[in-house]
Design a protein around this motif. Structure first.
Motif, PDB file in Angstrom:
ATOM      1  N   ARG A 180      -6.067  -3.535   2.079  1.00  0.00           N
ATOM      2  CA  ARG A 180      -5.248  -3.028   2.635  1.00  0.00           C
ATOM      3  C   ARG A 180      -4.738  -3.499   3.890  1.00  0.00           C
ATOM      4  O   ARG A 180      -3.610  -4.004   4.328  1.00  0.00           O
ATOM      5  N   PRO A 217       0.820  -1.340  -0.043  1.00  0.00           N
ATOM      6  CA  PRO A 217      -0.073   0.018  -0.112  1.00  0.00           C
ATOM      7  C   PRO A 217       0.934   1.302   0.110  1.00  0.00           C
ATOM      8  O   PRO A 217       0.439   2.364  -0.409  1.00  0.00           O
ATOM      9  N   HIS A 257      -3.681  -7.059   3.873  1.00  0.00           N
ATOM     10  CA  HIS A 257      -2.186  -7.190   3.466  1.00  0.00           C
ATOM     11  C   HIS A 257      -1.233  -6.879   4.547  1.00  0.00           C
ATOM     12  O   HIS A 257      -0.272  -7.249   4.721  1.00  0.00           O
ATOM     13  N   SER A 258      -1.899  -5.693   5.322  1.00  0.00           N
ATOM     14  CA  SER A 258      -0.822  -5.331   6.458  1.00  0.00           C
ATOM     15  C   SER A 258      -0.918  -6.515   7.487  1.00  0.00           C
ATOM     16  O   SER A 258       0.270  -6.705   8.277  1.00  0.00           O
TER      17      SER A 258
END
Length: 166
Positions: free
Chosen positions: A153, A113, A156-157
Protein backbone atom coordinates in the motif's frame (compact mmCIF):
# COMPACT_ATOMS: atom_id res chain seq x y z
CA UNK A 1 -24.72 -30.59 -16.58
CA UNK A 2 -28.44 -30.93 -17.17
CA UNK A 3 -30.06 -27.79 -18.50
CA UNK A 4 -31.95 -26.09 -15.71
CA UNK A 5 -35.24 -24.22 -16.10
CA UNK A 6 -33.47 -20.87 -15.71
CA UNK A 7 -32.05 -21.34 -19.20
CA UNK A 8 -35.45 -22.02 -20.71
CA UNK A 9 -37.01 -18.87 -19.23
CA UNK A 10 -34.81 -16.61 -21.32
CA UNK A 11 -35.56 -16.04 -24.97
CA UNK A 12 -32.80 -17.63 -26.99
CA UNK A 13 -31.90 -17.31 -30.59
CA UNK A 14 -31.81 -20.37 -32.80
CA UNK A 15 -28.06 -21.03 -32.26
CA UNK A 16 -28.31 -21.14 -28.48
CA UNK A 17 -31.40 -23.37 -28.63
CA UNK A 18 -29.53 -25.78 -30.90
CA UNK A 19 -26.56 -25.74 -28.55
CA UNK A 20 -28.77 -26.46 -25.52
CA UNK A 21 -30.42 -29.30 -27.43
CA UNK A 22 -27.00 -30.76 -28.31
CA UNK A 23 -25.98 -30.54 -24.66
CA UNK A 24 -29.14 -32.39 -23.58
CA UNK A 25 -28.56 -35.12 -26.19
CA UNK A 26 -24.87 -35.39 -25.21
CA UNK A 27 -25.77 -35.64 -21.52
CA UNK A 28 -28.36 -38.32 -22.24
CA UNK A 29 -25.91 -40.36 -24.31
CA UNK A 30 -23.16 -40.01 -21.68
CA UNK A 31 -25.36 -41.07 -18.75
CA UNK A 32 -26.88 -43.94 -20.75
CA UNK A 33 -23.43 -45.28 -21.69
CA UNK A 34 -22.27 -44.83 -18.11
CA UNK A 35 -25.23 -46.87 -16.81
CA UNK A 36 -24.57 -49.62 -19.41
CA UNK A 37 -20.89 -49.84 -18.40
CA UNK A 38 -21.77 -50.05 -14.70
CA UNK A 39 -24.37 -52.77 -15.37
CA UNK A 40 -21.84 -54.74 -17.42
CA UNK A 41 -19.26 -54.42 -14.66
CA UNK A 42 -21.72 -55.66 -12.04
CA UNK A 43 -22.69 -58.57 -14.29
CA UNK A 44 -19.02 -59.44 -14.93
CA UNK A 45 -18.19 -59.47 -11.20
CA UNK A 46 -21.31 -61.52 -10.41
CA UNK A 47 -20.39 -64.06 -13.11
CA UNK A 48 -16.85 -64.24 -11.74
CA UNK A 49 -18.05 -64.80 -8.18
CA UNK A 50 -20.50 -67.47 -9.32
CA UNK A 51 -17.71 -69.51 -10.93
CA UNK A 52 -15.17 -69.57 -8.12
CA UNK A 53 -14.97 -71.62 -4.93
CA UNK A 54 -16.25 -70.32 -1.60
CA UNK A 55 -12.76 -69.93 -0.12
CA UNK A 56 -11.58 -67.94 -3.14
CA UNK A 57 -14.74 -65.82 -3.00
CA UNK A 58 -14.12 -64.80 0.60
CA UNK A 59 -10.45 -64.00 -0.16
CA UNK A 60 -11.50 -61.93 -3.17
CA UNK A 61 -14.11 -60.07 -1.13
CA UNK A 62 -11.57 -59.37 1.63
CA UNK A 63 -8.98 -58.06 -0.82
CA UNK A 64 -11.60 -55.92 -2.58
CA UNK A 65 -12.81 -54.33 0.65
CA UNK A 66 -9.22 -53.76 1.78
CA UNK A 67 -8.32 -52.09 -1.52
CA UNK A 68 -11.39 -49.83 -1.33
CA UNK A 69 -10.67 -48.81 2.26
CA UNK A 70 -7.02 -48.07 1.52
CA UNK A 71 -7.81 -46.14 -1.67
CA UNK A 72 -10.79 -44.15 -0.39
CA UNK A 73 -9.98 -43.64 3.30
CA UNK A 74 -6.39 -44.33 4.32
CA UNK A 75 -4.54 -42.70 1.41
CA UNK A 76 -6.46 -39.38 1.50
CA UNK A 77 -6.05 -39.09 5.28
CA UNK A 78 -2.35 -39.94 5.07
CA UNK A 79 -1.80 -37.50 2.21
CA UNK A 80 -3.62 -34.70 4.07
CA UNK A 81 -1.56 -35.25 7.21
CA UNK A 82 1.67 -35.46 5.21
CA UNK A 83 0.99 -32.23 3.32
CA UNK A 84 -0.01 -30.42 6.52
CA UNK A 85 3.23 -31.50 8.20
CA UNK A 86 5.35 -30.54 5.18
CA UNK A 87 3.84 -27.07 4.88
CA UNK A 88 4.03 -26.47 8.63
CA UNK A 89 7.73 -27.41 8.63
CA UNK A 90 8.32 -25.18 5.61
CA UNK A 91 6.54 -22.32 7.34
CA UNK A 92 8.78 -22.68 10.38
CA UNK A 93 12.08 -23.46 8.62
CA UNK A 94 11.94 -21.09 5.63
CA UNK A 95 9.92 -18.01 6.63
CA UNK A 96 12.00 -15.66 4.45
CA UNK A 97 11.37 -17.71 1.30
CA UNK A 98 7.67 -17.81 2.10
CA UNK A 99 7.68 -14.03 2.56
CA UNK A 100 9.40 -13.59 -0.81
CA UNK A 101 6.89 -15.94 -2.41
CA UNK A 102 4.03 -13.94 -0.93
CA UNK A 103 5.56 -10.74 -2.27
CA UNK A 104 5.83 -12.24 -5.74
CA UNK A 105 2.29 -13.54 -5.50
CA UNK A 106 0.91 -10.21 -4.31
CA UNK A 107 2.64 -8.19 -6.99
CA UNK A 108 0.19 -7.63 -9.76
CA UNK A 109 -2.08 -4.89 -10.95
CA UNK A 110 -1.95 -1.89 -8.65
CA UNK A 111 -4.92 -1.67 -6.31
CA UNK A 112 -6.47 1.42 -4.84
CA UNK A 113 -6.19 1.00 -1.03
CA UNK A 114 -9.20 3.25 -0.46
CA UNK A 115 -11.46 0.97 -2.51
CA UNK A 116 -10.49 -2.24 -0.73
CA UNK A 117 -13.33 -3.44 1.46
CA UNK A 118 -11.44 -6.25 3.19
CA UNK A 119 -9.38 -5.18 6.13
CA UNK A 120 -6.03 -6.72 6.96
CA UNK A 121 -7.38 -7.99 10.27
CA UNK A 122 -10.05 -10.06 8.50
CA UNK A 123 -7.45 -12.34 6.96
CA UNK A 124 -5.56 -13.03 10.18
CA UNK A 125 -5.49 -16.52 11.62
CA UNK A 126 -6.86 -15.74 15.08
CA UNK A 127 -8.18 -19.16 15.99
CA UNK A 128 -11.63 -20.68 15.99
CA UNK A 129 -14.79 -19.51 17.75
CA UNK A 130 -13.88 -21.32 20.96
CA UNK A 131 -11.04 -18.86 21.47
CA UNK A 132 -8.13 -21.27 21.01
CA UNK A 133 -5.18 -19.78 19.18
CA UNK A 134 -3.72 -21.31 16.05
CA UNK A 135 -0.08 -22.30 16.02
CA UNK A 136 2.75 -19.77 16.35
CA UNK A 137 3.64 -20.36 12.70
CA UNK A 138 0.29 -19.05 11.50
CA UNK A 139 0.50 -16.01 13.77
CA UNK A 140 3.91 -15.16 12.33
CA UNK A 141 2.65 -15.75 8.79
CA UNK A 142 -0.35 -13.48 9.32
CA UNK A 143 1.94 -10.76 10.72
CA UNK A 144 4.13 -11.08 7.64
CA UNK A 145 1.11 -10.90 5.34
CA UNK A 146 0.01 -7.78 7.22
CA UNK A 147 3.47 -6.21 6.76
CA UNK A 148 3.53 -7.11 3.07
CA UNK A 149 0.11 -5.59 2.47
CA UNK A 150 1.07 -2.39 4.31
CA UNK A 151 4.32 -2.27 2.33
CA UNK A 152 2.47 -2.71 -0.95
CA UNK A 153 0.00 0.00 0.00
CA UNK A 154 2.82 2.42 0.82
CA UNK A 155 4.57 1.58 -2.47
CA UNK A 156 1.31 2.16 -4.30
CA UNK A 157 0.80 5.52 -2.62
CA UNK A 158 4.37 6.52 -3.47
CA UNK A 159 3.79 5.48 -7.09
CA UNK A 160 0.55 7.45 -7.16
CA UNK A 161 2.35 10.50 -5.75
CA UNK A 162 5.00 10.30 -8.45
CA UNK A 163 2.35 10.20 -11.12
CA UNK A 164 0.67 13.28 -9.69
CA UNK A 165 3.97 15.23 -9.71
CA UNK A 166 4.65 14.44 -13.35
Amino acid sequence: RFVTPMYTKKKHDRKSEDMLCRWRVGDTIFYTLEAIIICFSVFFVAAFLANIADADRSRWLTSCITALLVGLVVQPIFLGILLAVIFTVLCIVTPREIEEGLKQFDEGPARDPASESTSVKSIRFDGDESGTEDSHCFDEASDRVEDIILELRSEHSKASGHRNIE
